[in-house]
Design an enzyme around this catalytic site. Sequence first.
Site, PDB file in Angstrom:
ATOM      1  N   LYS A 115     -24.798 -46.116  25.712  1.00 54.04           N
ATOM      2  CA  LYS A 115     -26.250 -46.005  25.747  1.00 54.04           C
ATOM      3  C   LYS A 115     -26.894 -47.348  25.417  1.00 54.04           C
ATOM      4  O   LYS A 115     -26.303 -48.164  24.724  1.00 54.04           O
ATOM      5  CB  LYS A 115     -26.716 -44.991  24.689  1.00 54.04           C
ATOM      6  N   ARG A 143     -21.610 -31.296  27.712  1.00 54.51           N
ATOM      7  CA  ARG A 143     -21.119 -30.218  28.581  1.00 54.51           C
ATOM      8  C   ARG A 143     -19.601 -30.146  28.551  1.00 54.51           C
ATOM      9  O   ARG A 143     -19.020 -29.079  28.749  1.00 54.51           O
ATOM     10  CB  ARG A 143     -21.654 -30.421  30.008  1.00 54.51           C
TER      11      ARG A 143
HETATM   12  N1  BES Z   1     -27.038 -36.296  23.716  1.00 54.43           N
HETATM   13  C1  BES Z   1     -27.482 -36.716  24.985  1.00 54.43           C
HETATM   14  C2  BES Z   1     -28.806 -36.089  25.396  1.00 54.43           C
HETATM   15  C3  BES Z   1     -29.995 -36.471  24.559  1.00 54.43           C
HETATM   16  C4  BES Z   1     -30.787 -37.524  24.945  1.00 54.43           C
HETATM   17  C5  BES Z   1     -30.338 -35.756  23.449  1.00 54.43           C
HETATM   18  C6  BES Z   1     -31.898 -37.860  24.204  1.00 54.43           C
HETATM   19  C7  BES Z   1     -31.438 -36.094  22.702  1.00 54.43           C
HETATM   20  C8  BES Z   1     -32.225 -37.140  23.086  1.00 54.43           C
HETATM   21  C9  BES Z   1     -26.464 -36.352  26.056  1.00 54.43           C
HETATM   22  O1  BES Z   1     -25.149 -36.376  25.650  1.00 54.43           O
HETATM   23  C10 BES Z   1     -26.603 -37.349  27.147  1.00 54.43           C
HETATM   24  O2  BES Z   1     -26.334 -38.491  26.897  1.00 54.43           O
HETATM   25  N2  BES Z   1     -27.007 -36.912  28.331  1.00 54.43           N
HETATM   26  C11 BES Z   1     -27.178 -37.772  29.430  1.00 54.43           C
HETATM   27  C12 BES Z   1     -26.541 -37.128  30.636  1.00 54.43           C
HETATM   28  C13 BES Z   1     -26.474 -38.012  31.832  1.00 54.43           C
HETATM   29  C14 BES Z   1     -25.477 -39.127  31.594  1.00 54.43           C
HETATM   30  C15 BES Z   1     -26.083 -37.188  33.025  1.00 54.43           C
HETATM   31  C16 BES Z   1     -28.669 -37.966  29.664  1.00 54.43           C
HETATM   32  O3  BES Z   1     -29.416 -37.002  29.570  1.00 54.43           O
HETATM   33  O4  BES Z   1     -29.074 -39.099  29.882  1.00 54.43           O
HETATM   34 MN    MN Z   2     -24.316 -38.318  25.774  1.00 52.79          MN
END
Ligand code: BES
Ligand code: MN
Length: 491
Positions: free
Chosen positions: A270, A344
């Site tokens: 990230k 997931r």
């Molecule tokens: N934990 C994150 C989602 C999240 C983002 C929760 C911001 C709280 C605040 C999750 O694991 C994630 O990183 N999701 C990605 C998925 C994508 C790579 C398909 C996302 O939503 O960007």
């Molecule tokens: Mn994630």
Amino acid sequence: MEIKIAENDVKADVLILPLTEDYEGALYSKLDKETDGLIKRVIETKEFTGKHSELTRLYTKTGKVVLVGLGKAAEVTPERLRRAGGKVFLSPYLKGANVATAALSTGIFDELLKDSRHTAAFYFIEGGLLSRYEFKQYKKPEKEQQSNLKTLIVSGGLGSSGTSLKWLNAVIPAVSFARDLVNTPSSDMTPTILAEQAKTLAGKRVKVKILEADAAKKEGMGSYLSVAKGSVEPPKFIVIEYKGAASAKAAPVAIIGKSITFDSGGISIKPADGMEKMKYDMAGGAAALGIIKAAALLQLPMNLIAILPATENMPSGSATRPGDVVTAITGKTIEILNTDAEGRLVLADAIGYAIKHYKPSAIIDMATLTGACSIALGNEAAAMMGNNDALMDKLKKASAETYERVWQMPLYEEYKDYLKSDVADIKNIGGRTGGLVTAAYFLSEFVTDTPWVHLDIASTAFTDKDKPYICKGATGIGVRLVMDYLINSND
Ligand code: BES
Ligand code: MN
Ligand code: ZN
């Protein structure tokens, strides 16, 4: 804070006196007499009008009185009462060394909200209690902000059966427990520590089982373990059985909570900006623990299981690479195209494990699953998707009751195509559009036909600004919602 029910005149350091905007003056005539008409005067001179959340403190002959406005009687809702309650309890009038007991005058509540599940007094107190949560383990609170309040004396108004008081005494501590787990920095809330926290719930009806990595491997949970591979912290697959039903064999409701104790994204790392917030990626698991805690305190007459597939998601030389293929407990193969879509992956195995070992009557999963959730709904509601309308309707009712709002999104079968992989049975990301729904669709592929509902709490589990009765940080969302659903699931 302890709540004491007292029907007669009580001595307290401060009296909380809620008033509506259209208050006519009869209700508090006794107090008025005792205070030489002070309250009447304050109202007549419009010093205090009863507007929602308006506050005034009076020094009377008989002691301190805090007036709090509830707005127009016809416009009172449970949520407006919670907010007014929060307002009073957060006010400086109830803080400081000299306020150890407060009395709440509940007379006016008897006239309000005659058709709701609980009394008006209940909602006001619920908001007040929720507002008192603080996370201060890592910081000395400033002196003047400290609260000394130990006892709230309530002159009736909570209903005669005592169920409302029991709910407050069970659910509020459970919400605080969940919030503490989420607010704790990831270095102090590793999978190991989360498992220890789960073990504190063990008791007469609660059994806690921890599967280490090798046991998870034997179960075939390659999807879950692929997320843990990059971390030096050992993963802990936490399984809690709550037995409250007359028959130990009665099918349980499974509560599954995403429990990534820190989500760096892994190799698909990230951006730095905001990454600190990913300590809250275990908010679903924290809510599941809160629910078990509350269920045990209330001795709910049903069986439950809670599953927390806990792990960190970290980049390292041993981490899963984009393009890797893993096999889940159900035998399905998954092509991992983005290691940041890890929630997931752990949930797929948790769902598979729940079905394989417990044949649950229903599955509720709570997960901070997608950033797309906040794009769709902002911070005002959790996204709800599932395969069973009756179950979702009941959660909508619980949502309306608790104001932990959910909004249903679709699970069209066309989304299946978004997740088609060239090399495996399914891939873990669905492309640029529909991120919220394709994440849920991915989960549905592991649920098959068990009644199931998924709650994406990514944008509601944590708040960047203080809310009327929820301070900055973890919100504890899911605990009150699911508890209300469970208690009323037979309606
Ligand atoms: N934990 C994150 C989602 C999240 C983002 C929760 C911001 C709280 C605040 C999750 O694991 C994630 O990183 N999701 C990605 C998925 C994508 C790579 C398909 C996302 O939503 O960007
Ligand atoms: Mn994630
Ligand atoms: Zn995540």
